[in-house]
Write a protein that holds these residues in place. Structure first.
Motif, PDB file in Angstrom:
ATOM      1  N   TYR A 265       0.855  -1.180   0.000  1.00 13.90           N
ATOM      2  CA  TYR A 265       0.000   0.000   0.000  1.00 13.90           C
ATOM      3  C   TYR A 265       0.893   1.232   0.000  1.00 13.90           C
ATOM      4  O   TYR A 265       1.799   1.361   0.842  1.00 13.90           O
ATOM      5  N   ILE A 267       1.145   5.689  -0.905  1.00 18.25           N
ATOM      6  CA  ILE A 267       0.418   6.950  -1.083  1.00 18.25           C
ATOM      7  C   ILE A 267       0.863   7.628  -2.371  1.00 18.25           C
ATOM      8  O   ILE A 267       2.058   7.717  -2.665  1.00 18.25           O
ATOM      9  N   ASP A 277      -5.252  12.912  -3.619  1.00 15.48           N
ATOM     10  CA  ASP A 277      -4.425  11.859  -3.045  1.00 15.48           C
ATOM     11  C   ASP A 277      -5.133  10.512  -3.147  1.00 15.48           C
ATOM     12  O   ASP A 277      -6.359  10.443  -3.245  1.00 15.48           O
ATOM     13  N   VAL A 279      -4.524   6.029  -2.006  1.00 18.04           N
ATOM     14  CA  VAL A 279      -3.730   4.873  -1.605  1.00 18.04           C
ATOM     15  C   VAL A 279      -3.812   3.877  -2.744  1.00 18.04           C
ATOM     16  O   VAL A 279      -4.909   3.453  -3.133  1.00 18.04           O
ATOM     17  N   LYS A 281      -2.869   0.121  -4.197  1.00 16.81           N
ATOM     18  CA  LYS A 281      -2.578  -1.232  -3.727  1.00 16.81           C
ATOM     19  C   LYS A 281      -1.937  -1.988  -4.881  1.00 16.81           C
ATOM     20  O   LYS A 281      -2.519  -2.105  -5.965  1.00 16.81           O
ATOM     21  N   PHE A 298      -3.403  12.996   2.540  1.00 18.75           N
ATOM     22  CA  PHE A 298      -2.782  11.783   3.057  1.00 18.75           C
ATOM     23  C   PHE A 298      -1.300  12.032   3.323  1.00 18.75           C
ATOM     24  O   PHE A 298      -0.593  12.603   2.493  1.00 18.75           O
ATOM     25  N   ILE A 301       1.215   6.052   6.084  1.00 22.32           N
ATOM     26  CA  ILE A 301       0.468   4.813   5.930  1.00 22.32           C
ATOM     27  C   ILE A 301       1.158   3.691   6.710  1.00 22.32           C
ATOM     28  O   ILE A 301       2.379   3.674   6.857  1.00 22.32           O
ATOM     29  N   VAL A 312      -4.236   5.026   7.606  1.00 24.37           N
ATOM     30  CA  VAL A 312      -3.906   6.163   6.751  1.00 24.37           C
ATOM     31  C   VAL A 312      -3.992   7.434   7.583  1.00 24.37           C
ATOM     32  O   VAL A 312      -5.030   7.702   8.207  1.00 24.37           O
TER      33      VAL A 312
END
Length: 349
Positions: A265, A267, A277, A279, A281, A298, A301, A312
């Motif tokens: 994960y 950012i 922003d 996240v 994966k 963000f 993380i 987050v």
């Protein structure tokens, strides 16, 4: 932060202790902060109010300013990294100091408070501290004099040597008698012999090297580019790169966490003027979900492997305190906590 490497090395250390001790050996009691999640709050530039919070995920009890509570003085710096090595926790401040505490109760054990400029991270090797430091700014706000500072005592003290490296060194990895340096601005890996304190090898890479990771039993260097990210599989014995994974992720930051089943994960941020922003994966086999979770602000993380939850953090524009949102494996929001100023990382124990 080194929460990925720390968690991995700590599991190895614990396994060794369990294997080496007999059933009759008494177990050392856990300290208050030896389990749970440490939240690193960077602090605000100028006020230097960085601090560490502790969260017990089971009870949801959140304790603020645990360094100040334990030592009756504020941390008084901008927190850049938390590094757990050899039963000591190192609080790295990019305002020019290292505080060393007992990880169980956060009581001070020592410090490095002189001859540093902008420290970024550290590692331990040969009973010495090796500290990555941007060095001072010049008149153009460049950092031509970056270095690795050496301290001849794991409990701190004075800087005994400064090893010149490429501009803006970030994360460090200790392997055998060698220190691997992630040179973020010039795209280099520099390898230092910890005994002679000299660079013995330099490897050029694409992107901006950020952090070393343990994934699927291998050691990787994670690097970011404008439209791609890179994972360099390191051959630690040969002091070389075995192979490289390149994935199409744009605007990635250096903030990354290892999830369940080796999912990663990280950012991303579009920057000015949109500040969109997300996240992302990803997996090394090529799976990329760029907008797994979206928002703005963000800043950090982390991943809790005991509960399969993603953490987050949001800086909220440094307008007051930040927040931490906990997500499940489907990116559904579970809980939110108000934390300190500029929360930027997590150490899960």
């Amino acid at each position: 932060m080194k929460n990925r490497l720390i968690h991995f090395s700590r599991l190895i250390a614990l396994a060794f202790v369990v294997f080496a001790c007999s059933d009759s050996d008494p177990e050392a009691p856990l300290g208050e902060f030896d389990s749970g999640i440490l939240i690193m709050n960077e602090g605000n530039f100028g006020t230097n109010d960085g601090e560490v919070y502790h969260l017990d995920p089971g009870t949801e009890e959140l304790k603020a300013n645990i360094f100040e509570e334990a030592n009756s003085r504020p941390f008084a710096g901008l927190l850049e990294d938390l590094v757990l090595e050899d039963d000591k926790l190192y609080l790295v401040a990019n305002t020019g100091k290292i505080e060393i505490v007992d990880p169980g109760d956060f009581a001070s054990l020592g410090s490095v408070t002189t001859d540093l400029d902008q420290p970024r991270s550290l590692t331990v090797n040969s009973d010495k501290l090796f500290i990555s430091d941007y060095g001072p700014y010049d008149a153009s706000y460049a950092t031509p004099d970056s270095y690795i500072a050496v301290v001849d005592n794991t409990l701190g003290g004075t800087v005994s040597n400064k090893i010149a490296v490429s501009r803006k060194p970030e994360d460090l990895l200790s392997s055998g008698k060698y220190i691997w340096v992630a040179g973020s601005e010039e795209g280099k890996i520099e390898i230092i012999d910890a005994e002679t304190e000299e660079i013995i090898e330099t490897l050029d890479v694409e992107g901006s090297p950020k952090v070393f990771l343990q994934v699927e039993g291998h050691t990787f260097l994670y690097a970011t580019g404008a439209t791609e990210i890179y994972f360099y599989n390191l051959n630690l014995g040969a002091l070389a790169i075995s192979n490289t994974y390149t994935l199409p992720v744009a605007n990635a930051s250096g903030r990354i966490a290892i999830g369940d089943n080796n999912a990663l994960y990280l950012i991303t941020s579009s920057g000015w003027p949109d500040y969109e922003d997300a996240v992302a994966k990803v997996s090394l086999t090529g799976g990329v979900e760029e907008n797994w979770y979206t928002g703005s602000g963000f800043y950090g993380i982390g991943f809790d492997p005991y509960r399969d939850e993603v953490y987050v953090s949001n800086s909220n524009g440094f307008q007051g305190n930040g927040t931490v949102t906990v997500l499940d494996e489907n990116a559904a929001e579970l809980r939110t906590y108000e934390v300190g100023r500029g929360p930027s990382g997590f150490l899960v124990r």
